[in-house]
Write a protein that holds these residues in place. Structure first.
Motif: not given
Length: 237
Positions: A21-23, A206-208, A212-213, A215-221
């Motif tokens: 849902e967040r994606l 909670g799942p947030g 966050q974790s 997103r960090y991996l998806l955004d860090n090259r």
């Protein structure tokens, strides 16, 4: 945002559903696998999520899912291996079958999906492509009642390192290792208090925090081969 979807296995409930849902909120198309039909799936379908039923407890079921996934999409931005089975150890004659099922869900399914869907990730035009394994804090300490679960999640930790080395630099492979993140339906206040006492942070976040974790991996090259603990400092206790 990417035109190539992100696959989340076990995406119909709890952490998987929250991340899906967040994606979507962030503009990413999403594909999920699910084990059985449930009401929550209709909500996801109305939002445009592609839902594929999958039985990861058999090799045939895993391979069937991969074939249907490839028929559904020609590329993937990321694969999030979230499918899991928190099954306790069995002391009966079916102990071997129990271990084999957990092995297939936690290790063989990610292994075969990573191998056979590499082409989908490499077809993504984005500069970053990711595989994320959801493992578990229990890998660090073992479990008296869930030894098979802990062992197969430990195997998934090791697959993280192997695939990170195998797929670099074109695909980043990491893991998230949470402790208790959210309560189950049958968990009472006494259980919650006991659970919170196990971590330095003293909370059930909670799942947030998992999103966050992720997103960090998806955004860090520049991160690969990392097992990211999200455990509230349980190692400090």
């Amino acid at each position: 945002m990417s035109a190539s979807p992100i696959l989340i296995t076990g995406g119909a409930q709890r952490l998987g559903r929250h991340c899906a849902e967040r994606l979507l909120d962030d503009g990413h198309p999403v594909v999920i696998s699910y084990r059985r039909e449930r009401d929550e799936l209709e909500t996801l379908r109305r939002r445009g999520v592609v839902t594929l039923q999958a039985d990861f407890s058999t090799e045939a079921g895993i391979l069937d899912f991969i074939a249907r996934l490839k028929a559904e999409t020609s590329s993937l931005r990321a694969i999030v291996h979230n499918a899991s089975d928190w099954a306790p150890d069995s002391l009966e004659q079916d102990a071997g079958a129990n271990f084999e099922r957990l092995f297939r869900v936690h290790m063989q399914a990610p292994y075969l999906i990573n191998l056979q869907c590499r082409e989908l990730l490499e077809a993504c035009p984005e500069p970053q492509r990711d595989i994320v394994h959801m493992t578990d804090f229990v890998v660090r300490k073992g479990s008296k009642k869930h030894a098979a679960y802990a062992a197969t999640k430990a195997g998934l930790d090791n697959l993280t390192l192997s695939f990170a080395a195998m797929y670099a630099p074109s695909i980043q492979v990491n893991a998230i290792a949470p402790a208790l993140i959210m309560l189950g339906k049958g968990d009472d206040a006494a259980y919650a208090e006991k659970a919170m006492a196990k971590s330095a942070m003293g909370m059930i976040p909670g799942p947030g925090v998992i999103y966050q974790s992720l997103r960090y991996l998806l955004d860090n090259r520049y991160v690969t081969g990392v097992i990211l603990p999200v455990d509230g400092g349980r190692h400090l206790r």
